[in-house]
Enzyme design. Structure first.
Site, PDB file in Angstrom:
ATOM      1  N   ASP A 119       0.941  -1.050  -0.141  1.00  0.00           N
ATOM      2  CA  ASP A 119       0.021  -0.028  -0.016  1.00  0.00           C
ATOM      3  C   ASP A 119       0.881   0.971   0.049  1.00  0.00           C
ATOM      4  OD1 ASP A 119      -2.284   1.709   0.407  1.00  0.00           O
ATOM      5  OD2 ASP A 119      -1.481   2.142   2.357  1.00  0.00           O
ATOM      6  N   ASP A 121      -0.214   5.299   0.803  1.00  0.00           N
ATOM      7  CA  ASP A 121      -0.465   6.341   1.865  1.00  0.00           C
ATOM      8  C   ASP A 121      -0.341   5.865   3.292  1.00  0.00           C
ATOM      9  OD1 ASP A 121      -0.467   8.001  -0.471  1.00  0.00           O
ATOM     10  OD2 ASP A 121      -2.683   8.493  -0.187  1.00  0.00           O
ATOM     11  N   ASP A 134      -1.844  -0.450   5.991  1.00  0.00           N
ATOM     12  CA  ASP A 134      -2.363   0.051   7.269  1.00  0.00           C
ATOM     13  C   ASP A 134      -3.700   0.334   7.505  1.00  0.00           C
ATOM     14  OD1 ASP A 134      -2.255   2.381   5.287  1.00  0.00           O
ATOM     15  OD2 ASP A 134      -2.363   3.770   7.097  1.00  0.00           O
TER      16      ASP A 134
END
Length: 253
Positions: A10, A12, A194
């Site tokens: 991932d 951001d 996250d």
């Protein structure tokens, strides 16, 4: 020669810092991947055009990228800005649905810039959709359920993000990950993320890494976490990313 390791990440809050979107603190992990001949697949809600620029910056242009939250895959030889049939079909379906949804395709670059806070040049790249259509519901709130039912009946899947409602044909990051793994056949996979929309990808990898995110509620305990197949970092963002990569690439096996 077989691929020893393929990493799915991932962006951001994971590979990119939550505040300034820098990846520089991940450099030790990125250097390790290059040293051992591992691949890096970026996985994001961003378009292929947005990710192609980031791949060049990071130095992973030779690898595929998972784009638009798994709705599509950008392969190394593919034109990142070419219009895809998926997007045309989504826009065609939208014309027959109840009114009220305003997508990126209904706006120009300036409109998307106002909506997202992106610079006009970045907004242009965000509008080069290939597989999904983000937007806002601007109709009557009571009419939204009927819109969603009609969209589902027409074959579209609606997913709510932090701000946007995104329409696609339902593919996830894990679906795209499986296709990339089948094509490249790595001996081992690692996935890092996250947020809740990364969980399917973390579960599908040989090793999943939950990157600490002090800006959001923590991801609840996941299956296989107690057995060590899924781990959590103590540091957030790219610093935690590097911490995890260095640890997992020096462990036995």
């Amino acid at each position: 020669m077989s691929l020893p390791l393929l990493v799915f990440s991932d962006l951001d809050g994971t590979l990119l810092d939550h505040h300034d979107y820098s990846w520089q603190e991940a450099r030790p992990g990125l250097d390790r991947l290059r040293d051992i001949g591992a691949g890096l697949v970026l996985a994001s809600s961003k378009t292929g055009a947005e990710l192609r620029a980031l791949q060049a910056d990071i130095g992973c242009t030779g690898w595929p990228a998972i784009v638009e939250n798994g709705a599509g895959i950008l392969w190394p030889e593919q034109d990142a800005g070419a219009e895809d049939g998926d997007y045309r079909r989504i826009r065609a379906v939208l014309r027959d649905l109840p009114p009220g949804f305003i997508g990126f395709g209904d706006l120009d670059d300036a409109g998307v810039a106002r909506l997202t806070g992106l610079a006009p040049e970045a907004a242009h790249l965000a509008r080069l959709r290939q597989h999904s259509e983000p937007g806002l519901w601007q109709g009557d709130a009571d009419a939204l359920p009927a819109f969603l039912r009609a969209a589902e009946a027409a074959g579209l899947h609606a997913r709510r993000g932090g701000r946007f409602l995104t329409l696609s044909f339902g593919r996830t990051k894990a679906d795209a990950m499986a296709e990339v793994v089948a094509a490249l056949k790595p001996r081992r996979t690692i996935a890092l993320g996250d947020a809740p929309n990364d969980v399917e990808m973390l579960d599908a990898a040989d090793f999943g890494v939950v990157i600490a995110n002090p800006h959001a509620p923590p991801i609840p305990p996941l299956p296989y976490e107690t057995g060590g197949r899924i781990v959590r970092t103590t540091k957030p963002g790219p610093e935690g990313w590097a911490e995890a990569i260095l640890s997992l690439t020096t462990a036995p096996g």
